[in-house]
Design a protein around this motif. Structure first.
Motif, PDB file in Angstrom:
ATOM      1  N   GLN A 155       4.701   0.960  -8.458  1.00 20.47           N
ATOM      2  CA  GLN A 155       4.592   0.151  -7.241  1.00 20.47           C
ATOM      3  C   GLN A 155       5.507  -1.060  -7.333  1.00 20.47           C
ATOM      4  OE1 GLN A 155       3.116  -3.015  -6.509  1.00 20.47           O
ATOM      5  NE2 GLN A 155       2.032  -2.799  -4.558  1.00 20.47           N
ATOM      6  N   GLU A 198       0.828  -1.208   0.000  1.00 19.33           N
ATOM      7  CA  GLU A 198       0.000   0.000   0.000  1.00 19.33           C
ATOM      8  C   GLU A 198       0.863   1.260   0.000  1.00 19.33           C
ATOM      9  OE1 GLU A 198      -3.959  -1.175   2.452  1.00 19.33           O
ATOM     10  OE2 GLU A 198      -2.074  -1.384   3.562  1.00 19.33           O
ATOM     11  N   ASP A 203       1.907   1.864  -3.443  1.00 10.83           N
ATOM     12  CA  ASP A 203       0.867   2.516  -4.247  1.00 10.83           C
ATOM     13  C   ASP A 203       0.925   4.033  -4.096  1.00 10.83           C
ATOM     14  OD1 ASP A 203      -0.156   0.135  -5.253  1.00 10.83           O
ATOM     15  OD2 ASP A 203      -1.564  -0.113  -3.590  1.00 10.83           O
ATOM     16  N   GLU A 236       1.786   6.977  -6.867  1.00  9.54           N
ATOM     17  CA  GLU A 236       0.883   8.096  -7.157  1.00  9.54           C
ATOM     18  C   GLU A 236       1.587   9.447  -7.112  1.00  9.54           C
ATOM     19  OE1 GLU A 236      -2.181   7.775  -4.276  1.00  9.54           O
ATOM     20  OE2 GLU A 236      -3.023   5.913  -5.099  1.00  9.54           O
TER      21      GLU A 236
END
Length: 394
Positions: free
Chosen positions: A163, A150, A153, A157
């Motif tokens: 990732q 996570e 991720d 972004e």
């Protein structure tokens, strides 16, 4: 002259000698006392002068700006030493006591434009308000309780890295070894345990990170997060139960009543995932320690989901049967490693649990409130009232 007269004369002579010696002793004592008083007063005046000088600006006439970087998660010791090394204050130790005396906390990370002419009050105000030397080009915020995937991720972004590239870097053996060398207290051989799924899981501190260049390297991004975790864990290392001071290698990991740094982060990650509110963490930590002491399995649902590798709203009864070292319904003790990135509150709760007689807790599905129980029977009654009955109504 008679013998008696001779003895009297000798006695008088001895008495005069003793009086003379006593007078000399008093004189010597008086002189030593005067010297001691002067030395004491001199030392006190010297200490007063030294402290007074250290509380004044480094150089009241020097208005030249000095860029001082305060990393995320820095301790008070680290901040004051950085300021002294940068030539902004005279003495780190005196400034630390100044902050403690004035109850000053909550300093913000950043790169500050400070001058040797600034007073300690002005420097403190800058560190508290976050008036930085220059604004970052962008920020990356990592919330508490995220897994490495996570976090990857979020990096994807906000940067040009994917990732997949992030995950490749955090699992790179050479890079991990370099971090172990750089942070030997934090990252020990335990992260390479046989059943550990991801070595750096839980070791990237959740915070908002400022970046002052357009394309920081992945190594720098990850290292900055590890450094912040190191700064947040460091104050608690020597408080670990049963741990030998200075022994951070995890060699005592299998000894009873011993908690290693890896254990601390692992426990903190469980609290981060279990607690609905900040105030619950210390109580849940105490419950987990009660279970460990009694040889009970921890039976915490987030470890089941981590073992399963699939993230869902509720843990099903079938999930509890998953055979995996991370499934705390199937194995006793802590899981092999952290299951998420714990924040500062969870780390503190893991080292300072709330003492109680509770062994069970649950979260109401209606309002998220926490309920605690000492016995399984009491726990089941509360589950019927605050979980199952609410689900039936739905």
């Amino acid at each position: 002259m008679s013998e008696k007269s001779s003895l009297i004369d000798q006695w008088k002579l001895n008495l005069q000698e003793r009086k003379k010696e006593a007078k000399q002793v008093r004189k010597i004592v008086f002189i030593l006392l005067i010297v001691f008083v002067f030395l004491t007063v001199g030392a006190l005046l010297g200490a007063y002068s030294y402290i007074s000088s250290a509380l004044e600006p480094m150089d009241a006439a020097d208005e030249n700006a000095v860029a001082v970087e305060i990393p995320i998660g820095s301790s008070v010791d680290g901040i004051t030493q950085t300021l002294e090394d940068s030539g902004v204050i005279k003495n780190a130790q005196v400034y630390k006591y100044y902050l403690k005396f004035n109850n000053e906390t909550d300093f913000q990370a950043g790169t500050y434009n400070l001058t040797p002419a600034m007073t300690l009050s002005e420097i403190t105000e800058s560190l508290k308000t976050g008036r930085v030397y220059h604004e970052p080009l962008f920020n990356v915020t990592i919330p508490e309780g995220l897994r490495l995937e996570e976090i990857g991720d979020i990096i994807a972004e906000n940067t040009d890295y994917s990732q997949e590239e992030f995950m490749e870097k955090v699992t790179d053996e050479t890079f991990i070894n370099s971090l172990m060398e750089q942070y030997p207290t934090l990252i020990t051989e335990e992260i390479k345990g046989e059943n550990v799924k991801l070595s750096l899981e839980g070791y990237l501190f959740p915070a908002t990170y400022p970046y002052y260049e357009e394309n920081p390297s992945l190594e720098d991004i990850i290292t900055q997060m590890v450094d912040a975790m190191n700064n947040n864990v460091a104050p608690y290392v020597d408080l670990l139960p049963g741990f030998t001071e200075g022994d951070y290698t995890g060699t005592d990991a299998d000894e009873p009543n011993v908690m290693t740094v890896h254990d601390l982060i692992t426990m903190a990650s469980l609290l981060e995932e279990e607690a609905a509110a900040t105030t619950d963490r210390a109580m849940i930590a105490g419950i987990f320690y009660n279970r460990l002491e009694e040889g009970m399995p921890l039976q915490t649902d987030p470890t089941v989901l981590y073992a399963k590798g699939e993230w869902q709203e509720r843990v099903l009864f079938a999930d509890l049967e998953i055979e995996d070292p991370y499934n705390t319904y199937q194995v006793q003790g802590l899981p092999p490693g952290p299951i998420a990135a714990p924040g500062a509150t969870s780390i503190e709760a893991a080292i300072n649990p709330e003492n109680s007689e509770y062994f069970y807790f649950l979260t109401s599905t209606e309002d998220g409130a926490m309920y605690y129980s000492e016995t399984l029977e009491e726990h089941e009654r509360k589950a019927e009232e605050f979980i199952y009955s609410v689900n039936d109504e739905e």
